[in-house]
Design a protein around this motif. Sequence first.
Motif, PDB file in Angstrom:
ATOM      1  N   GLU A 173      28.425 143.055 125.893  1.00 41.49           N
ATOM      2  CA  GLU A 173      27.872 144.395 126.517  1.00 41.49           C
ATOM      3  C   GLU A 173      26.546 143.981 127.266  1.00 41.49           C
ATOM      4  O   GLU A 173      26.394 144.520 128.331  1.00 41.49           O
ATOM      5  N   HIS A 174      25.791 143.364 126.817  1.00 34.21           N
ATOM      6  CA  HIS A 174      24.293 142.944 127.060  1.00 34.21           C
ATOM      7  C   HIS A 174      24.070 141.724 127.845  1.00 34.21           C
ATOM      8  O   HIS A 174      22.946 141.304 128.121  1.00 34.21           O
ATOM      9  N   GLN A 175      24.989 140.676 127.694  1.00 30.28           N
ATOM     10  CA  GLN A 175      24.495 139.398 128.514  1.00 30.28           C
ATOM     11  C   GLN A 175      23.931 139.339 129.797  1.00 30.28           C
ATOM     12  O   GLN A 175      23.485 138.366 130.059  1.00 30.28           O
ATOM     13  N   HIS A 176      24.306 140.388 130.325  1.00 27.47           N
ATOM     14  CA  HIS A 176      24.015 140.569 131.876  1.00 27.47           C
ATOM     15  C   HIS A 176      22.833 141.486 132.048  1.00 27.47           C
ATOM     16  O   HIS A 176      22.497 141.848 133.455  1.00 27.47           O
ATOM     17  N   ASP A 177      22.362 142.004 130.992  1.00 28.70           N
ATOM     18  CA  ASP A 177      21.398 143.073 131.005  1.00 28.70           C
ATOM     19  C   ASP A 177      19.862 142.694 131.149  1.00 28.70           C
ATOM     20  O   ASP A 177      19.501 142.016 130.418  1.00 28.70           O
ATOM     21  N   PRO A 178      19.239 143.131 132.231  1.00 26.28           N
ATOM     22  CA  PRO A 178      17.917 142.314 132.248  1.00 26.28           C
ATOM     23  C   PRO A 178      17.121 143.045 131.144  1.00 26.28           C
ATOM     24  O   PRO A 178      15.797 142.461 131.084  1.00 26.28           O
ATOM     25  N   GLU A 179      17.404 144.114 130.655  1.00 25.98           N
ATOM     26  CA  GLU A 179      16.581 144.564 129.522  1.00 25.98           C
ATOM     27  C   GLU A 179      16.684 144.010 128.209  1.00 25.98           C
ATOM     28  O   GLU A 179      16.157 144.365 127.157  1.00 25.98           O
ATOM     29  N   TRP A 180      17.798 143.141 128.041  1.00 25.01           N
ATOM     30  CA  TRP A 180      18.077 142.337 126.804  1.00 25.01           C
ATOM     31  C   TRP A 180      18.016 140.866 127.092  1.00 25.01           C
ATOM     32  O   TRP A 180      18.235 140.311 128.072  1.00 25.01           O
ATOM     33  N   PHE A 181      17.437 140.231 125.866  1.00 25.31           N
ATOM     34  CA  PHE A 181      17.625 138.807 125.971  1.00 25.31           C
ATOM     35  C   PHE A 181      18.632 138.312 125.065  1.00 25.31           C
ATOM     36  O   PHE A 181      19.033 138.704 123.864  1.00 25.31           O
ATOM     37  N   THR A 182      19.670 137.667 125.483  1.00 25.29           N
ATOM     38  CA  THR A 182      20.778 137.097 124.984  1.00 25.29           C
ATOM     39  C   THR A 182      20.747 135.526 125.212  1.00 25.29           C
ATOM     40  O   THR A 182      20.616 134.898 125.725  1.00 25.29           O
ATOM     41  N   MET A 183      21.511 135.230 123.857  1.00 24.64           N
ATOM     42  CA  MET A 183      21.825 133.636 123.621  1.00 24.64           C
ATOM     43  C   MET A 183      22.889 133.394 122.699  1.00 24.64           C
ATOM     44  O   MET A 183      23.165 133.966 121.805  1.00 24.64           O
ATOM     45  N   LEU A 184      23.753 132.604 123.445  1.00 24.49           N
ATOM     46  CA  LEU A 184      25.155 132.153 122.544  1.00 24.49           C
ATOM     47  C   LEU A 184      24.758 130.538 122.648  1.00 24.49           C
ATOM     48  O   LEU A 184      24.957 129.927 123.490  1.00 24.49           O
TER      49      LEU A 184
END
Length: 206
Positions: A173-184
Amino acid sequence: MGAERRIVIPYGPRRHFLPYHNRTQRWGCLVCHRRMGKTVAAINDKVKRAVELTLPDGRYAYVAPQLNQAKDVAWTYLKRYTDPIRVAHNEAELWVEVPNAGGSVSRIRIYGADNPDRLRGGYLDGVTPDEYADMAPSVWGEIIRPMLADRRGWATFIGTLKGRNHLWNLYEEHQHDPEWFTMLARASETGIIPADELAALRADMT
């Protein structure tokens, strides 16, 4: 004017976690393979941010699915990495206090999602739900999230992927959200586990 005090945390991050430690986003989601060191990274990130806090009486939480699981792993790490700088700790309640940039202290406490009521009633400047997929989502929505509102605290969800569960849904849901840092981070890509050992694990594990 007194000399500036320098606080050193005895931790050398793996390069894979440098973007995580340098993030500016309030929210984060890390999906990491086993043995990558996500709990060590999360504990040390929390210590760093607790020390840098300029507000008085910082409050931080690490939440695992089970309290005994958190005590076996995260509590040991928390004591180890705060040993040179902590000003107090409590073995029974699983918290340490470190000095912060506001001239006060920040408290970091270990919790288990199996007894979420222990979290109620206070505020949090930062929280890390670890193995979030093994927790009831209501622990976040009903208990933890409101505790971040008072001081606009941050949260990072971390865990190892176990199918298409609510941790994976959060990442997607948030992997492209600029307000979230995501890492896989996949074991086949990080190089942390040697190739021959990874092949043996694939043969032996379900």
